[in-house]
Design a protein around this motif. Structure first.
Motif, PDB file in Angstrom:
ATOM      1  N   ILE A  92      36.761  23.463  38.883  1.00 22.94           N
ATOM      2  CA  ILE A  92      35.579  23.947  38.183  1.00 22.94           C
ATOM      3  C   ILE A  92      35.379  23.092  36.938  1.00 22.94           C
ATOM      4  O   ILE A  92      36.331  22.819  36.197  1.00 22.94           O
ATOM      5  CB  ILE A  92      35.724  25.428  37.787  1.00 22.94           C
ATOM      6  CG1 ILE A  92      36.054  26.288  39.014  1.00 22.94           C
ATOM      7  CG2 ILE A  92      34.464  25.945  37.108  1.00 22.94           C
ATOM      8  CD1 ILE A  92      34.951  26.372  40.026  1.00 22.94           C
ATOM      9  N   GLY A  93      34.149  22.664  36.704  1.00 23.33           N
ATOM     10  CA  GLY A  93      33.897  21.866  35.516  1.00 23.33           C
ATOM     11  C   GLY A  93      32.462  21.419  35.425  1.00 23.33           C
ATOM     12  O   GLY A  93      31.653  21.632  36.343  1.00 23.33           O
ATOM     13  N   THR A 140      27.364  13.482  40.869  1.00 22.58           N
ATOM     14  CA  THR A 140      27.827  12.567  41.908  1.00 22.58           C
ATOM     15  C   THR A 140      28.233  13.338  43.160  1.00 22.58           C
ATOM     16  O   THR A 140      27.992  12.892  44.281  1.00 22.58           O
ATOM     17  CB  THR A 140      29.021  11.743  41.389  1.00 22.58           C
ATOM     18  OG1 THR A 140      28.653  11.147  40.150  1.00 22.58           O
ATOM     19  CG2 THR A 140      29.393  10.669  42.368  1.00 22.58           C
ATOM     20  N   THR A 141      28.831  14.501  42.968  1.00 18.78           N
ATOM     21  CA  THR A 141      29.271  15.334  44.077  1.00 18.78           C
ATOM     22  C   THR A 141      28.142  16.273  44.471  1.00 18.78           C
ATOM     23  O   THR A 141      27.738  17.142  43.691  1.00 18.78           O
ATOM     24  CB  THR A 141      30.518  16.139  43.684  1.00 18.78           C
ATOM     25  OG1 THR A 141      31.552  15.241  43.284  1.00 18.78           O
ATOM     26  CG2 THR A 141      31.002  16.975  44.846  1.00 18.78           C
ATOM     27  N   LEU A 142      27.620  16.088  45.667  1.00 21.18           N
ATOM     28  CA  LEU A 142      26.540  16.931  46.178  1.00 21.18           C
ATOM     29  C   LEU A 142      27.030  17.962  47.165  1.00 21.18           C
ATOM     30  O   LEU A 142      26.356  18.958  47.408  1.00 21.18           O
ATOM     31  CB  LEU A 142      25.467  16.054  46.847  1.00 21.18           C
ATOM     32  CG  LEU A 142      24.812  14.999  45.941  1.00 21.18           C
ATOM     33  CD1 LEU A 142      23.796  14.197  46.734  1.00 21.18           C
ATOM     34  CD2 LEU A 142      24.153  15.654  44.737  1.00 21.18           C
ATOM     35  N   PRO A 197      30.724  20.911  43.339  1.00 17.76           N
ATOM     36  CA  PRO A 197      29.708  20.299  42.455  1.00 17.76           C
ATOM     37  C   PRO A 197      29.740  20.916  41.067  1.00 17.76           C
ATOM     38  O   PRO A 197      30.071  22.089  40.887  1.00 17.76           O
ATOM     39  CB  PRO A 197      28.396  20.593  43.185  1.00 17.76           C
ATOM     40  CG  PRO A 197      28.781  20.748  44.620  1.00 17.76           C
ATOM     41  CD  PRO A 197      30.145  21.383  44.604  1.00 17.76           C
ATOM     42  N   GLY A 198      29.386  20.116  40.061  1.00 12.99           N
ATOM     43  CA  GLY A 198      29.485  20.546  38.673  1.00 12.99           C
ATOM     44  C   GLY A 198      28.511  21.658  38.319  1.00 12.99           C
ATOM     45  O   GLY A 198      27.426  21.792  38.900  1.00 12.99           O
ATOM     46  N   ALA A 227      23.448  28.115  35.304  1.00  7.12           N
ATOM     47  CA  ALA A 227      23.638  27.896  36.740  1.00  7.12           C
ATOM     48  C   ALA A 227      23.465  29.188  37.527  1.00  7.12           C
ATOM     49  O   ALA A 227      23.065  29.158  38.694  1.00  7.12           O
ATOM     50  CB  ALA A 227      25.027  27.300  36.998  1.00  7.12           C
ATOM     51  N   HIS A 228      23.768  30.344  36.901  1.00  6.74           N
ATOM     52  CA  HIS A 228      23.594  31.619  37.603  1.00  6.74           C
ATOM     53  C   HIS A 228      22.123  31.937  37.855  1.00  6.74           C
ATOM     54  O   HIS A 228      21.800  32.839  38.627  1.00  6.74           O
ATOM     55  CB  HIS A 228      24.238  32.754  36.800  1.00  6.74           C
ATOM     56  CG  HIS A 228      23.589  33.008  35.479  1.00  6.74           C
ATOM     57  ND1 HIS A 228      23.856  32.240  34.362  1.00  6.74           N
ATOM     58  CD2 HIS A 228      22.674  33.935  35.086  1.00  6.74           C
ATOM     59  CE1 HIS A 228      23.145  32.691  33.344  1.00  6.74           C
ATOM     60  NE2 HIS A 228      22.419  33.716  33.752  1.00  6.74           N
ATOM     61  N   LEU A 229      21.217  31.196  37.196  1.00  2.70           N
ATOM     62  CA  LEU A 229      19.778  31.327  37.448  1.00  2.70           C
ATOM     63  C   LEU A 229      19.295  30.286  38.453  1.00  2.70           C
ATOM     64  O   LEU A 229      18.106  29.962  38.502  1.00  2.70           O
ATOM     65  CB  LEU A 229      18.993  31.193  36.137  1.00  2.70           C
ATOM     66  CG  LEU A 229      19.344  32.202  35.036  1.00  2.70           C
ATOM     67  CD1 LEU A 229      18.550  31.928  33.781  1.00  2.70           C
ATOM     68  CD2 LEU A 229      19.090  33.627  35.532  1.00  2.70           C
ATOM     69  N   ASN A 230      20.220  29.769  39.221  1.00  2.00           N
ATOM     70  CA  ASN A 230      19.931  28.804  40.295  1.00  2.00           C
ATOM     71  C   ASN A 230      19.505  27.442  39.746  1.00  2.00           C
ATOM     72  O   ASN A 230      18.720  26.734  40.368  1.00  2.00           O
ATOM     73  CB  ASN A 230      18.860  29.339  41.248  1.00  2.00           C
ATOM     74  CG  ASN A 230      18.949  28.682  42.627  1.00  2.00           C
ATOM     75  OD1 ASN A 230      20.010  28.199  43.012  1.00  2.00           O
ATOM     76  ND2 ASN A 230      17.854  28.671  43.355  1.00  2.00           N
ATOM     77  N   LYS A 231      20.066  27.062  38.611  1.00  2.00           N
ATOM     78  CA  LYS A 231      19.845  25.731  38.073  1.00  2.00           C
ATOM     79  C   LYS A 231      21.039  24.852  38.422  1.00  2.00           C
ATOM     80  O   LYS A 231      22.182  25.276  38.286  1.00  2.00           O
ATOM     81  CB  LYS A 231      19.656  25.773  36.560  1.00  2.00           C
ATOM     82  CG  LYS A 231      18.360  26.447  36.114  1.00  2.00           C
ATOM     83  CD  LYS A 231      18.190  26.361  34.615  1.00  2.00           C
ATOM     84  CE  LYS A 231      16.891  27.013  34.180  1.00  2.00           C
ATOM     85  NZ  LYS A 231      16.702  26.946  32.705  1.00  2.00           N
ATOM     86  N   GLY A 232      20.756  23.638  38.847  1.00  4.65           N
ATOM     87  CA  GLY A 232      21.840  22.748  39.235  1.00  4.65           C
ATOM     88  C   GLY A 232      22.216  22.929  40.693  1.00  4.65           C
ATOM     89  O   GLY A 232      21.447  23.428  41.512  1.00  4.65           O
ATOM     90  N   LEU A 233      23.456  22.521  41.021  1.00  2.00           N
ATOM     91  CA  LEU A 233      23.925  22.539  42.407  1.00  2.00           C
ATOM     92  C   LEU A 233      25.120  23.442  42.634  1.00  2.00           C
ATOM     93  O   LEU A 233      25.313  23.963  43.717  1.00  2.00           O
ATOM     94  CB  LEU A 233      24.301  21.109  42.851  1.00  2.00           C
ATOM     95  CG  LEU A 233      23.182  20.074  42.875  1.00  2.00           C
ATOM     96  CD1 LEU A 233      23.772  18.699  43.177  1.00  2.00           C
ATOM     97  CD2 LEU A 233      22.140  20.436  43.907  1.00  2.00           C
ATOM     98  N   GLY A 234      25.944  23.621  41.605  1.00  3.58           N
ATOM     99  CA  GLY A 234      27.236  24.240  41.836  1.00  3.58           C
ATOM    100  C   GLY A 234      27.193  25.713  42.153  1.00  3.58           C
ATOM    101  O   GLY A 234      28.115  26.243  42.770  1.00  3.58           O
TER     102      GLY A 234
END
Length: 376
Positions: A210-211, A237-239, A260-261, A266-273
């Motif tokens: 996790i990071g 970089t990690t998809l 993925p980072g 992110a809990h609002l569906n931002k990003g990939l992780g």
């Protein structure tokens, strides 16, 4: 117990040298568990990244065999009576949790079981069809067409019957009575169940990384295992998740997942992780990788814990280790002491790029895993 590898021998000699002169010194070989260095070089072949963590399938049970209408005719008795046999049962579609598979790449979209054999004359019953056994990873959650969880394969060898096969039809011998001695009827074998499911993978590794993006998770996985994740000096970089395995000299294998980072909100569906955090819900250990060279890396840890709490479930309460990466940079050395002071959990300083302190990290992972492996 047999041990292989120079790493174990070097560790035993080091323990002996540190305890020279102690009366009655005995080496306890059973407590040593050192990660073995791979003797084979990594392949240079570039493989396409493909990891299936969810799959929608259609399970169709096998049709039951039809019964037979037949009358026995002998040279001495042309009306010997009915002798039609029953049909065989159709096969089931069964999911089985197994350590042999890691994802759903091998699972077809339509899973169809075999049909039962038809009955024949001379009271010969049809053969029952074999069940269609599909291996799925441990931690697979099965949902029906309404989205309800109907199966949870959390342990090895657990099975879930996805579609039952039809029963075999009865032959005319079955319908013989005192009043009806020559029935000319039989049963058709019914069709099997036809159901749709969604397979979700909730657990794919013993240790989850996790990071933040570009914190060095892929570099760390590349240094610890034979996995070949993409490594580059930019974010995201990690998809897709990458898996690697660490082998210890007591034949214990631990699987590490590079997720993925995470980014703020992110809990609002931002990003990939966030879509891959479901894989970490049942990991025995969460390994937080912090970029020690960043400004205020302790803020990163607080934000990561906030995202895990907002995700829900028991993810935030999972056993964890915290490592400060990129100590090979001047900023990393300067922030490491402040990071140790601000965080309540112990922080282990490493450099995944230069290979600094990775042996202690592997030992810490093994000790934490042995201490918490019964909690899942």
């Amino acid at each position: 117990m047999l041990f292989t590898g120079r790493s174990f021998l070097g560790r035993v000699l080091l323990d002996i040298s540190q305890n020279v002169g102690q009366k009655g010194f005995i080496v306890n070989y059973c407590k040593a568990a050192t990660a073995l260095r791979p003797t084979k070089a990594k392949s240079t072949r570039k493989e396409a990244q493909y990891f299936s963590d969810a799959k929608r399938v259609r399970a169709i049970g096998g049709k039951g065999g039809d019964g037979c209408v037949s009358f026995l005719q002998l040279w001495c008795n042309e009306r010997a009576g009915p002798d039609g046999g029953d049909g065989g049962h159709g096969g089931h579609v069964v999911f089985q949790a197994s350590n042999d598979v890691r994802n759903f790449n091998h699972v077809d979209s339509v899973l169809r079981a075999e049909e039962g054999e038809r009955g024949s004359a001379k009271d010969c019953h049809g053969k029952n069809a074999k069940h269609s056994l599909i291996k799925v990873p441990i931690g697979t959650v099965i949902r029906n067409s309404q989205g309800q969880i109907v199966g949870d394969l959390a342990h090895a060898n657990l099975m879930f019957v996805a579609a039952r096969g039809g029963a075999g039809g009865k032959g005319n011998r079955f319908f013989t009575t005192d009043k009806e001695t020559s029935p000319k009827v039989c049963e058709y074998g019914p069709t099997g169940e036809d159901l749709s499911y969604t397979l979700e993978l909730r657990s794919m590794a013993d240790v989850g990384l996790i990071g933040y993006p570009n914190a060095g998770k892929s570099t760390l996985l590349n240094a610890l295992t034979r996995a070949k994740p993409k490594v580059a000096p930019y974010a995201f970089t990690t998809l897709r998740p990458h898996l690697g395995t660490v082998l210890y000299d007591d034949h214990v294998q631990l699987t590490i997942a590079d997720l993925p980072g995470l980014v703020p909100d992110a809990h609002l569906n931002k990003g990939l992780g966030i879509q891959f955090l479901k894989h970490a819900e049942r990991c025995t250990l969460l390994l937080f990788v912090l970029d020690a060279s960043a400004a205020k890396p302790w803020k990163h840890y607080e934000q990561l814990m906030h995202e895990l709490r907002q995700f829900g479930g028991s993810l935030a309460s999972r056993p964890q280790l915290v490592v400060a990466n990129k100590l090979d940079k001047d900023e990393g050395e300067a922030n490491f002491e402040e990071l140790q002071r601000r965080l309540q959990n112990p922080v282990l300083g490493i450099s995944a790029k230069m290979g600094k302190n990775l042996g202690n990290l592997l030992d810490s992972i093994r000790r934490s895993y042995d201490r918490h492996k019964t909690d899942i």
